[in-house]
Design a protein around this motif. Structure first.
Motif, PDB file in Angstrom:
ATOM      1  N   PRO A  10       1.065  33.292 -46.437  1.00 49.28           N
ATOM      2  CA  PRO A  10       1.112  34.437 -45.539  1.00 49.28           C
ATOM      3  C   PRO A  10      -0.190  35.223 -45.672  1.00 49.28           C
ATOM      4  O   PRO A  10      -0.714  35.359 -46.776  1.00 49.28           O
ATOM      5  N   GLY A  11      -0.702  35.694 -44.558  1.00 52.67           N
ATOM      6  CA  GLY A  11      -1.908  36.515 -44.627  1.00 52.67           C
ATOM      7  C   GLY A  11      -3.207  35.727 -44.728  1.00 52.67           C
ATOM      8  O   GLY A  11      -4.283  36.314 -44.820  1.00 52.67           O
ATOM      9  N   ALA A  12      -3.131  34.397 -44.675  1.00 53.62           N
ATOM     10  CA  ALA A  12      -4.358  33.596 -44.814  1.00 53.62           C
ATOM     11  C   ALA A  12      -5.242  33.690 -43.575  1.00 53.62           C
ATOM     12  O   ALA A  12      -6.403  33.293 -43.606  1.00 53.62           O
ATOM     13  N   GLY A  13      -4.669  34.196 -42.477  1.00 47.61           N
ATOM     14  CA  GLY A  13      -5.458  34.312 -41.247  1.00 47.61           C
ATOM     15  C   GLY A  13      -5.114  33.234 -40.233  1.00 47.61           C
ATOM     16  O   GLY A  13      -5.906  32.933 -39.347  1.00 47.61           O
ATOM     17  N   LYS A  14      -3.919  32.675 -40.352  1.00 45.92           N
ATOM     18  CA  LYS A  14      -3.526  31.579 -39.447  1.00 45.92           C
ATOM     19  C   LYS A  14      -3.508  32.034 -37.983  1.00 45.92           C
ATOM     20  O   LYS A  14      -4.023  31.349 -37.110  1.00 45.92           O
ATOM     21  N   GLY A  15      -2.896  33.185 -37.741  1.00 47.74           N
ATOM     22  CA  GLY A  15      -2.789  33.679 -36.358  1.00 47.74           C
ATOM     23  C   GLY A  15      -4.159  33.895 -35.731  1.00 47.74           C
ATOM     24  O   GLY A  15      -4.407  33.512 -34.591  1.00 47.74           O
ATOM     25  N   THR A  16      -5.054  34.501 -36.496  1.00 51.15           N
ATOM     26  CA  THR A  16      -6.410  34.783 -36.005  1.00 51.15           C
ATOM     27  C   THR A  16      -7.148  33.495 -35.679  1.00 51.15           C
ATOM     28  O   THR A  16      -7.765  33.364 -34.619  1.00 51.15           O
ATOM     29  N   ALA A  20      -8.518  31.068 -31.733  1.00 57.19           N
ATOM     30  CA  ALA A  20      -9.797  30.415 -31.430  1.00 57.19           C
ATOM     31  C   ALA A  20      -9.607  28.906 -31.230  1.00 57.19           C
ATOM     32  O   ALA A  20     -10.235  28.295 -30.362  1.00 57.19           O
ATOM     33  N   MET A  21      -8.724  28.322 -32.010  1.00 55.35           N
ATOM     34  CA  MET A  21      -8.512  26.864 -31.927  1.00 55.35           C
ATOM     35  C   MET A  21      -7.877  26.462 -30.601  1.00 55.35           C
ATOM     36  O   MET A  21      -8.275  25.471 -29.987  1.00 55.35           O
ATOM     37  N   VAL A  22      -6.870  27.224 -30.149  1.00 54.21           N
ATOM     38  CA  VAL A  22      -6.193  26.839 -28.901  1.00 54.21           C
ATOM     39  C   VAL A  22      -7.159  26.938 -27.728  1.00 54.21           C
ATOM     40  O   VAL A  22      -7.147  26.102 -26.829  1.00 54.21           O
ATOM     41  N   VAL A 173     -11.640  32.305 -47.535  1.00 56.81           N
ATOM     42  CA  VAL A 173     -12.354  33.508 -47.960  1.00 56.81           C
ATOM     43  C   VAL A 173     -13.695  33.525 -47.240  1.00 56.81           C
ATOM     44  O   VAL A 173     -14.480  32.592 -47.371  1.00 56.81           O
ATOM     45  N   GLY A 174     -13.929  34.570 -46.479  1.00 51.25           N
ATOM     46  CA  GLY A 174     -15.183  34.655 -45.714  1.00 51.25           C
ATOM     47  C   GLY A 174     -14.895  35.397 -44.426  1.00 51.25           C
ATOM     48  O   GLY A 174     -13.784  35.865 -44.204  1.00 51.25           O
ATOM     49  N   THR A 175     -15.896  35.501 -43.562  1.00 51.81           N
ATOM     50  CA  THR A 175     -15.673  36.208 -42.307  1.00 51.81           C
ATOM     51  C   THR A 175     -14.848  35.318 -41.369  1.00 51.81           C
ATOM     52  O   THR A 175     -14.749  34.101 -41.575  1.00 51.81           O
ATOM     53  N   ILE A 176     -14.274  35.925 -40.327  1.00 52.31           N
ATOM     54  CA  ILE A 176     -13.488  35.173 -39.347  1.00 52.31           C
ATOM     55  C   ILE A 176     -14.350  34.052 -38.765  1.00 52.31           C
ATOM     56  O   ILE A 176     -13.895  32.911 -38.638  1.00 52.31           O
ATOM     57  N   GLU A 177     -15.606  34.363 -38.449  1.00 51.83           N
ATOM     58  CA  GLU A 177     -16.495  33.360 -37.832  1.00 51.83           C
ATOM     59  C   GLU A 177     -16.807  32.230 -38.806  1.00 51.83           C
ATOM     60  O   GLU A 177     -16.859  31.064 -38.407  1.00 51.83           O
ATOM     61  N   GLU A 178     -17.014  32.578 -40.064  1.00 50.81           N
ATOM     62  CA  GLU A 178     -17.311  31.525 -41.054  1.00 50.81           C
ATOM     63  C   GLU A 178     -16.138  30.545 -41.157  1.00 50.81           C
ATOM     64  O   GLU A 178     -16.329  29.332 -41.239  1.00 50.81           O
ATOM     65  N   VAL A 179     -14.928  31.119 -41.142  1.00 52.04           N
ATOM     66  CA  VAL A 179     -13.746  30.253 -41.256  1.00 52.04           C
ATOM     67  C   VAL A 179     -13.577  29.419 -39.978  1.00 52.04           C
ATOM     68  O   VAL A 179     -13.312  28.215 -40.034  1.00 52.04           O
ATOM     69  N   HIS A 180     -13.787  30.056 -38.792  1.00 53.09           N
ATOM     70  CA  HIS A 180     -13.780  29.314 -37.510  1.00 53.09           C
ATOM     71  C   HIS A 180     -14.627  28.068 -37.605  1.00 53.09           C
ATOM     72  O   HIS A 180     -14.217  26.988 -37.238  1.00 53.09           O
ATOM     73  N   ASP A 181     -15.889  28.308 -38.037  1.00 51.43           N
ATOM     74  CA  ASP A 181     -16.885  27.222 -38.027  1.00 51.43           C
ATOM     75  C   ASP A 181     -16.421  26.062 -38.888  1.00 51.43           C
ATOM     76  O   ASP A 181     -16.570  24.904 -38.509  1.00 51.43           O
ATOM     77  N   LYS A 182     -15.832  26.390 -40.042  1.00 55.98           N
ATOM     78  CA  LYS A 182     -15.373  25.322 -40.936  1.00 55.98           C
ATOM     79  C   LYS A 182     -14.221  24.558 -40.284  1.00 55.98           C
ATOM     80  O   LYS A 182     -14.145  23.324 -40.375  1.00 55.98           O
ATOM     81  N   ILE A 183     -13.314  25.283 -39.623  1.00 54.88           N
ATOM     82  CA  ILE A 183     -12.157  24.628 -38.987  1.00 54.88           C
ATOM     83  C   ILE A 183     -12.624  23.747 -37.825  1.00 54.88           C
ATOM     84  O   ILE A 183     -12.186  22.603 -37.685  1.00 54.88           O
TER      85      ILE A 183
END
Ligand code: ADP
Length: 190
Positions: A10-16, A20-22, A173-183
């Motif tokens: 919970p809280g890992a940022g899945k919704g956020t 972007a993924m959809v 752990v990181g900014t929303i954009e950093e996590v986006h890029d990795k995904i």
């Protein structure tokens, strides 16, 4: 059809990240937490049953969420695939999903797991509580209960999907954009 699972505490940022993924991959986002919150807001019998459990940090019965997922698979058309967020959350749900997909001649494409340490879960949920006002974010006791439920019931899914060769982990752990890029980099390979 692609069937991605977005996994993490919970809280890992899945919704956020799901939003972007959809958009990028043309997926239908199914968040069981969102669907349940809609039932609660509409005060349906199911919503009333779910509310007490959710507010206490417990899971709702497997059958309820499995039916919700099946209904989405049956009704949604014209998408490249589905992004499951918050489902499966127990081994029984994972097995039910495999059966549901097998009946459709499909299977899980991959699991993207966003990982953050427990201490950060608290920090992020407290921040979200101030913005979204979710009842299950309001007390430390409920948050602790959800973290414990995650470790006990949901974390074992890591082994299940790892064994199936479908599990990949991203550092959340990181900014929303950093996590986006990795995904995105990972999804491009699946
Ligand atoms: P978070 O990821 O912050 O825990 P969610 O919005 O995914 O929040 O879920 C909120 C609550 O809804 C969960 O704590 C649980 O009570 C219930 N819930 C959501 N998905 C499921 C599921 N697949 N199985 C059982 N309960 C669920």
């Amino acid at each position: 059809m692609k069937y991605f699972i977005l996994f993490g505490p919970p809280g890992a940022g899945k919704g956020t990240q799901a939003a972007a993924m959809v958009e990028k991959y043309g997926l239908c986002h199914i968040s069981t937490g969102e669907l349940l919150r809609r039932e609660i807001a509409a005060q349906t019998p199911l919503g009333k049953q779910a509310k007490a459990l959710i507010d206490d940090g417990q899971l709702v019965p497997d059958q309820i969420v499995e039916d919700m997922i099946a209904q989405c698979f049956d009704s949604v058309r014209d998408v490249n695939g589905f992004l499951l967020d918050g489902f499966p959350r127990t081994l029984a749900q994972a097995e039910a999903l495999d059966e549901m997909l097998a009946r459709r001649g499909e299977s899980v494409t991959g699991v993207v797991s966003i990982m953050i340490p427990d201490a950060m879960i608290f920090e992020r949920i407290r921040h979200r509580a101030a913005i979204e006002g979710r009842a299950d974010d309001a007390s430390d006791e409920t948050i602790s209960h959800r973290i414990a439920t995650y470790h006990a019931k949901t974390e074992p899914l890591i082994g299940y999907y790892r064994q199936a060769g479908k599990y990949a982990e991203i550092d959340g752990v990181g900014t929303i954009e950093e996590v986006h890029d990795k995904i995105f980099a990972l999804l491009d390979t699946l």
